[in-house]
Design a protein around this motif. Structure first.
Motif, PDB file in Angstrom:
ATOM      1  N   ARG A 191      -4.884  -1.806  34.613  1.00 42.29           N
ATOM      2  CA  ARG A 191      -5.640  -3.009  34.232  1.00 42.29           C
ATOM      3  C   ARG A 191      -4.695  -4.155  33.888  1.00 42.29           C
ATOM      4  NH1 ARG A 191     -10.587  -4.668  32.300  1.00 42.29           N
ATOM      5  NH2 ARG A 191     -10.525  -6.233  30.639  1.00 42.29           N
ATOM      6  N   ASP A 192      -3.643  -3.865  33.150  1.00 44.74           N
ATOM      7  CA  ASP A 192      -2.675  -4.906  32.794  1.00 44.74           C
ATOM      8  C   ASP A 192      -2.032  -5.500  34.044  1.00 44.74           C
ATOM      9  OD1 ASP A 192      -3.154  -4.661  30.117  1.00 44.74           O
ATOM     10  OD2 ASP A 192      -1.421  -3.372  29.708  1.00 44.74           O
ATOM     11  N   LEU A 193      -1.679  -4.652  34.995  1.00 45.36           N
ATOM     12  CA  LEU A 193      -1.078  -5.145  36.230  1.00 45.36           C
ATOM     13  C   LEU A 193      -2.064  -6.017  37.020  1.00 45.36           C
ATOM     14  CD1 LEU A 193       0.902  -2.030  37.524  1.00 45.36           C
ATOM     15  CD2 LEU A 193       1.851  -4.135  36.554  1.00 45.36           C
ATOM     16  N   ASP A 194      -3.323  -5.610  37.041  1.00 46.92           N
ATOM     17  CA  ASP A 194      -4.337  -6.373  37.772  1.00 46.92           C
ATOM     18  C   ASP A 194      -4.556  -7.746  37.137  1.00 46.92           C
ATOM     19  OD1 ASP A 194      -4.653  -4.276  39.501  1.00 46.92           O
ATOM     20  OD2 ASP A 194      -6.479  -3.508  38.560  1.00 46.92           O
ATOM     21  N   LEU A 195      -4.646  -7.782  35.810  1.00 50.65           N
ATOM     22  CA  LEU A 195      -4.831  -9.060  35.124  1.00 50.65           C
ATOM     23  C   LEU A 195      -3.628  -9.968  35.341  1.00 50.65           C
ATOM     24  CD1 LEU A 195      -6.385  -7.801  31.767  1.00 50.65           C
ATOM     25  CD2 LEU A 195      -7.574  -9.052  33.588  1.00 50.65           C
ATOM     26  N   GLN A 196      -2.453  -9.386  35.302  1.00 49.90           N
ATOM     27  CA  GLN A 196      -1.234 -10.169  35.529  1.00 49.90           C
ATOM     28  C   GLN A 196      -1.223 -10.748  36.944  1.00 49.90           C
ATOM     29  OE1 GLN A 196       2.185  -7.732  34.573  1.00 49.90           O
ATOM     30  NE2 GLN A 196       1.338  -7.183  32.573  1.00 49.90           N
ATOM     31  N   ALA A 197      -1.706  -9.970  37.912  1.00 47.48           N
ATOM     32  CA  ALA A 197      -1.733 -10.453  39.297  1.00 47.48           C
ATOM     33  C   ALA A 197      -2.663 -11.653  39.435  1.00 47.48           C
ATOM     34  CB  ALA A 197      -2.166  -9.330  40.234  1.00 47.48           C
ATOM     35  N   ASP A 199      -3.639 -13.759  37.025  1.00 45.90           N
ATOM     36  CA  ASP A 199      -3.078 -14.909  36.306  1.00 45.90           C
ATOM     37  C   ASP A 199      -1.886 -15.506  37.049  1.00 45.90           C
ATOM     38  OD1 ASP A 199      -4.875 -15.021  34.228  1.00 45.90           O
ATOM     39  OD2 ASP A 199      -3.738 -13.644  32.957  1.00 45.90           O
ATOM     40  N   ARG A 200      -1.026 -14.637  37.555  1.00 48.48           N
ATOM     41  CA  ARG A 200       0.179 -15.133  38.218  1.00 48.48           C
ATOM     42  C   ARG A 200      -0.176 -15.998  39.423  1.00 48.48           C
ATOM     43  NH1 ARG A 200       4.623 -11.766  41.809  1.00 48.48           N
ATOM     44  NH2 ARG A 200       5.795 -13.620  42.478  1.00 48.48           N
ATOM     45  N   TRP A 201      -1.072 -15.507  40.265  1.00 47.86           N
ATOM     46  CA  TRP A 201      -1.323 -16.211  41.509  1.00 47.86           C
ATOM     47  C   TRP A 201      -2.286 -17.369  41.348  1.00 47.86           C
ATOM     48  CZ3 TRP A 201       2.111 -16.076  44.986  1.00 47.86           C
ATOM     49  CH2 TRP A 201       2.946 -14.967  45.081  1.00 47.86           C
ATOM     50  N   MET A 202      -3.125 -17.348  40.322  1.00 48.97           N
ATOM     51  CA  MET A 202      -3.938 -18.537  40.057  1.00 48.97           C
ATOM     52  C   MET A 202      -3.061 -19.682  39.557  1.00 48.97           C
ATOM     53  SD  MET A 202      -7.668 -17.383  38.615  1.00 48.97           S
ATOM     54  CE  MET A 202      -8.324 -19.031  38.952  1.00 48.97           C
ATOM     55  N   GLY A 203      -1.982 -19.344  38.892  1.00 48.84           N
ATOM     56  CA  GLY A 203      -1.089 -20.371  38.370  1.00 48.84           C
ATOM     57  C   GLY A 203       0.037 -20.753  39.295  1.00 48.84           C
ATOM     58  N   ALA A 204       0.166 -20.046  40.417  1.00 46.31           N
ATOM     59  CA  ALA A 204       1.280 -20.303  41.329  1.00 46.31           C
ATOM     60  C   ALA A 204       0.941 -21.426  42.304  1.00 46.31           C
ATOM     61  CB  ALA A 204       1.629 -19.034  42.105  1.00 46.31           C
ATOM     62  N   LYS A 205       1.964 -22.115  42.756  1.00 46.28           N
ATOM     63  CA  LYS A 205       1.766 -23.151  43.776  1.00 46.28           C
ATOM     64  C   LYS A 205       1.807 -22.560  45.173  1.00 46.28           C
ATOM     65  CE  LYS A 205       3.581 -26.946  40.977  1.00 46.28           C
ATOM     66  NZ  LYS A 205       4.595 -28.044  40.873  1.00 46.28           N
ATOM     67  N   ALA A 206       2.550 -21.469  45.341  1.00 42.37           N
ATOM     68  CA  ALA A 206       2.658 -20.822  46.643  1.00 42.37           C
ATOM     69  C   ALA A 206       1.503 -19.846  46.842  1.00 42.37           C
ATOM     70  CB  ALA A 206       3.991 -20.088  46.738  1.00 42.37           C
ATOM     71  N   LEU A 207       1.348 -19.375  48.070  1.00 36.99           N
ATOM     72  CA  LEU A 207       0.364 -18.350  48.390  1.00 36.99           C
ATOM     73  C   LEU A 207       1.071 -16.997  48.454  1.00 36.99           C
ATOM     74  CD1 LEU A 207      -1.673 -20.262  51.096  1.00 36.99           C
ATOM     75  CD2 LEU A 207      -2.435 -19.664  48.785  1.00 36.99           C
ATOM     76  N   PRO A 208       0.361 -15.917  48.109  1.00 36.04           N
ATOM     77  CA  PRO A 208       1.012 -14.600  47.990  1.00 36.04           C
ATOM     78  C   PRO A 208       1.459 -14.010  49.322  1.00 36.04           C
ATOM     79  CG  PRO A 208      -1.365 -14.429  47.663  1.00 36.04           C
ATOM     80  CD  PRO A 208      -1.051 -15.890  47.695  1.00 36.04           C
ATOM     81  N   ASP A 209       2.508 -13.170  49.235  1.00 37.51           N
ATOM     82  CA  ASP A 209       2.991 -12.428  50.397  1.00 37.51           C
ATOM     83  C   ASP A 209       2.120 -11.177  50.573  1.00 37.51           C
ATOM     84  OD1 ASP A 209       3.743 -10.664  48.397  1.00 37.51           O
ATOM     85  OD2 ASP A 209       5.881 -11.143  48.535  1.00 37.51           O
ATOM     86  N   PRO A 210       2.354 -10.374  51.626  1.00 36.24           N
ATOM     87  CA  PRO A 210       1.480  -9.221  51.875  1.00 36.24           C
ATOM     88  C   PRO A 210       1.335  -8.278  50.690  1.00 36.24           C
ATOM     89  CG  PRO A 210       2.763  -9.660  53.820  1.00 36.24           C
ATOM     90  CD  PRO A 210       3.274 -10.597  52.767  1.00 36.24           C
ATOM     91  N   GLU A 211       2.432  -7.980  49.981  1.00 34.94           N
ATOM     92  CA  GLU A 211       2.341  -7.070  48.838  1.00 34.94           C
ATOM     93  C   GLU A 211       1.446  -7.652  47.747  1.00 34.94           C
ATOM     94  OE1 GLU A 211       5.130  -7.828  50.440  1.00 34.94           O
ATOM     95  OE2 GLU A 211       5.423  -5.870  51.401  1.00 34.94           O
TER      96      GLU A 211
END
Length: 326
Positions: A191-197, A199-211
């Protein structure tokens, strides 16, 4: 700012007509567009396809309920198409709206880059119509608020087209690797990893890689994590509701995983005021998972004309307001 939050000042037909494509997200053709007003201010915009001819007006959807739901007391009717059909459509819907207490303030027609009044017979509105400008003060306000117009409806759908096969295959491999790794984690750690994912990508300017796409896509499969993403969208803290992120994730996922991401993308579009893109996203979700409940509910709300602001509690459940604002 969302397009639903912009205060749009309409000072005449050209202001309205140059703004309509930005509100819809594309340039309409062969369409009835009704702009709902409340105390003279723009409240909502609805579009439906025209019937094939004036002899088939019974097939024209009735938007009276949607206007009433949005508490409109007035409207402007715009028909995109040929003159005879436009006149028949405008007269039919104007009669319906007037009977429902929604006063049609103007009836207009648009065709081939010109606009025509269907009610005014003064020299200011000649029979040959007037040239429709590309922009106006009102359309610039909407553009600043994030509104944009694609060439047509197909261009909206194309935004959700699957990513190239090579990139989707890379994400599928990342999904399998993530599932293998997740099997070794307990629930709290996952759950912690999912929440971090999220938050991280909503706040990022770039778009995520495949992983990272795999991580976000799998995280959204958990209803609590999905609802957390909805609450973050509702916070209004993220430019464009990070619609670019949710579409990017949905385009890279296989059918068995795409429904949650497509639904979140549709929700972000709905809250932003782009109902056409929202509808396309919900349809994508339901194509892959016909019984995905949230997509069903949001599509029904959108088709009923429920305003985006009414969705502010979606994803909250029984949580306290303090948690939602964190």
């Amino acid at each position: 700012m969302h397009t639903t939050q912009a205060r749009i000042r309409l000072n005449g037909p050209t202001d309205l007509l140059t703004t309509v494509p930005l509100l819809l997200g594309f340039h309409p053709e062969h369409s009835l567009v009704v702009v709902g007003l409340l105390n003279g201010e723009l409240q909502c915009t609805f579009r439906v396809d025209l019937p094939g001819s004036a002899d088939h007006l019974e097939h024209l959807p009735d938007l009276t309920a949607q206007l009433s739901l949005n508490e409109c007391d007035g409207c402007v009717v715009v028909v995109y198409g040929e003159a005879e059909l436009a006149q028949a459509v405008a007269e039919r819907v104007a009669s319906r709206y007037h009977a429902a207490g929604v006063i049609p303030l103007d009836l207009l027609r648009v065709a081939e880059g010109r606009w025509f009044s269907l009610t005014c017979e003064k020299p200011c509105c000649p029979d040959e119509g007037l040239v429709l400008p590309e922009t106006s003060a009102a359309s610039c306000e909407v553009a600043v608020a994030g509104g944009y117009a694609e060439a047509d409806r197909n261009a909206i759908a194309a935004q959700l087209a699957p990513a190239p096969p090579g990139r989707r295959a890379a994400v599928a491999r990342a999904v399998m690797a993530a599932l293998t790794a997740d099997a070794e984690l307990d629930w709290a750690a996952q759950r912690d990893l999912d929440l971090q994912a999220i938050d991280r990508w909503m706040g990022a300017k770039a778009l995520p890689d495949p992983e990272a796409i795999a991580a976000v896509g799998l995280a959204l499969g958990d209803l609590d994590i999905r609802d957390y993403a909805l609450r973050r969208i509702n916070s209004g803290q993220f430019e464009g509701n990070r619609l670019d992120l949710w579409i990017w994730v949905a385009r890279h996922l296989e059918d068995d995983l795409v429904a949650p991401a497509a639904t979140v993308a549709g929700f972000a579009a709905y809250r932003f005021g782009n109902g056409v893109l929202a509808l396309e996203a919900f349809e994508l979700a339901l194509q892959s998972s016909p019984h995905y409940r949230l997509a069903q509910m949001l599509m029904a709300a959108l088709q009923a004309g429920i305003p985006p602001g009414a969705l502010s509690r979606i994803g909250c459940g029984d949580r306290e307001e303090a948690e939602v604002s964190d």
